[in-house]
Design an enzyme around this catalytic site. Structure first.
Site: not given
Length: 576
Positions: A232-234
């Site tokens: 889960l990016d950023a």
């Protein structure tokens, strides 16, 4: 009796959307994921990993071969050279994009045709566990959704977060120095969209539950294509409320719980990993109560380990390790020293003094590194990350500069990482000991390009076949160390870990298997001077037979000592 899936989901949704009717929303999410309201729950606290798990991090096009799609080239390299070395592959965003080397996604459901296609992705997923990015905080300003936002039509009209320039946004935590709000012209006038990272990366609006439903569909599509690990990016920036820091908000944590709930009910062996490049205490919150991330990145490890090896002083690394809570079963850490991004400096907050941070920055600068900045709430620019290839980050010491221990220091760093509690992850350019790519920085104008080289397979093969090449020496020794690690029960990601106290120049810790049938004492000389360690300080059990797994050396006299050359490591085990 276990609470039904739908009831759990409704309760979580009510936290995020208290003013909405959540039962119909839960029904939509379950239908989108192909789940029943009473779908059976996966076993609690289940470890979907063991000591054999090692992850490779790479771009789809890090390896290049004339006349061949990069994903095909990557699969060939993996199968020919790493089939017995890594268990999982994290392919960084392989979708059509407009900027940021893939993290400004234009279409979540397509593969960038210059890389290959979904069949290539599925082929890799058939050979290795596949980790993919869910770029969930923002989307490209050139995407169809954003074009629809401009035209004020669906899907997309209300998919992006808007801000008011008159609001007080001074409390918002920023990872960049660019403006937070970007004015855009739409068919009904000017609007200001929220851009945490860049004006080409427009933040999505999860206050609109339709965005959540869209991502449920995207997740299901990835699962059906073979993805089993979701990064889960950023994600820390997901929920926005003007007047707050807009990071780590309660709704963000609840949305992660919702995504995990849906993912693990669809595929019980799937894993959720949160990418939260923040100070250590904040990072740890993403475990939740073993109901958010299965795995969190150990973001403090890269700067602390690099600092340890260039100063020859392990006090901060040791203090940090002693403060790290053992992960609950069903959760663990992702250990890495380098990635496609830089070496984060925010994770050193509270761990290094400002003077120590500056000394580290100055040392990296002398080794060819660069610094990226973020803007604080009071308008100051603070170092956000150091951009440098790991091999060059370890080319010398802070005191004396570059020396002849670069390779030994580099291998020592990875020997530490491989032995720590958690799952080890190798960025491809660390596995290959790639140097700083200053030419790529000049060509792209982006500092992060310094560690995003692209290898010609022909050049790489030549380098790896030359025993004098540091690329070959590093690659072969790292593969050997990984092979040793993968056989040791005491290196299970959830095996017991205790910190040893062996002075400032020797970093050590003890691992014990969950069945208590294997102990490994991991001892590392992190200095450029030979160190002598009395075996009585390690407290080896006299009735056991002890052997260094790395060198094969046996310990016959427990009243004696061991001598460690500069940057030498030993893994003393009571089992071969």
């Amino acid at each position: 009796m276990t609470e039904p899936l739908k009831a759990k989901l409704v309760a979580m949704l009510a936290v995020v959307y208290p003013e909405r009717e959540c039962e119909p929303l839960a029904d939509q999410l379950l239908t989108t994921m192909g789940l029943d309201a009473d779908h059976p729950s996966p076993p609690a606290h289940q470890n979907n990993w063991d000591q054999s798990d090692v992850i490779l991090i790479t771009y789809a096009d890090s390896l290049q071969k004339a006349g061949q799609k990069p994903l095909v080239t990557l699969r060939e390299f993996l199968n020919q050279r790493l089939s017995e070395t890594v268990s999982a592959v994290h392919i960084l965003p392989f979708f059509p994009y407009s900027s940021d080397d893939g993290f400004s996604v234009m279409d979540y459901l397509a593969v960038n045709e210059s890389h290959g296609d979904w069949e290539d992705i599925e082929a890799i997923a058939g050979d290795f566990k596949l980790m993919a990015d869910l770029v969930i905080n923002h989307m490209s300003a050139r995407s169809r959704w954003f074009e629809n936002f401009r035209k004020r039509i669906d899907p997309g009209r209300d998919y992006f977060f808007e801000g008011n320039p008159r609001d007080d946004l001074s409390a918002v935590v920023r990872p960049r120095t660019s403006p937070l709000l970007t004015p855009v012209q739409t068919d009904d006038g000017e609007r200001h969209v929220w851009c945490t990272f860049s004006e080409d990366q427009v933040d999505l609006n999860f206050a609109n539950p339709q965005v959540l439903i869209e991502f449920a569909g995207i997740i299901r599509y990835y699962l059906e294509r073979g993805v089993s690990l979701f990064r889960l990016d950023a994600v820390a920036f997901l929920w926005k409320e003007p007047g707050t820091p807009c990071i780590h908000l309660q709704q963000t944590h609840e949305l992660i719980k919702i995504l995990r709930l849906l993912i693990e009910h669809h595929s019980p062996d799937a894993v959720v990993i949160t990418e939260t490049n923040v100070p250590n205490r904040e990072n740890l919150t993403y475990f939740g109560n073993a109901n958010e991330a299965h795995v969190i990145y150990n973001f403090s490890l890269p700067p602390l380990l690099i600092n340890t090896l260039v100063t020859g002083d392990c006090r901060h690394l040791k203090t940090w390790l002693m403060s790290m809570p053992p992960a609950q079963m069903g959760t663990t850490y992702l250990n890495f020293i380098a990635s496609h991004d830089g070496v984060g400096m925010r994770p050193t907050d509270g761990l290094l003094s400002e003077d120590e941070k500056q000394r580290l920055i100055n040392t990296m600068d002398s080794f060819g590194g660069k610094v990226s900045y973020r803007r604080t709430s009071d308008g100051r620019d603070q170092p956000y990350e150091i951009n440098i290839a790991l091999f060059d980050a370890l080319k010398g010491t802070a005191q004396a500069g570059a020396d002849h221990f670069q390779l030994q220091r580099f291998l020592c760093a990875h020997t530490v990482m491989l032995a720590l509690e958690g799952i080890p992850a190798f960025y491809i350019h660390s596995l290959l000991a790639t140097e700083n790519d200053h030419e790529r920085v000049e060509n792209t104008g982006r500092l992060r390009s310094i560690n995003r080289s692209q290898w010609s397979v022909d050049s790489l093969d030549q380098a790896l076949q030359d025993p004098r090449s540091h690329h070959a020496q590093a690659f072969e020794e790292l593969k050997r160390l990984i092979a040793i690690r993968r056989k040791q029960a005491a290196f299970h990601p959830n095996a017991t870990q205790f910190t040893l106290h062996l002075g400032l120049q020797v970093f050590g810790f003890w691992r014990q298997s969950t069945r208590r049938d294997q102990s490994i004492f991991c001892i590392h000389n992190i200095s450029d001077q030979t160190q002598q360690i009395a075996l009585s300080d390690i407290n080896l059990i006299g009735t056991d037979h002890w052997q260094d797994l790395i060198s094969g050396m046996t310990i016959d006299d427990l009243s004696g000592s061991i001598t460690l050359k500069p940057y030498q490591s030993v893994w003393l085990s009571n089992r071969e």
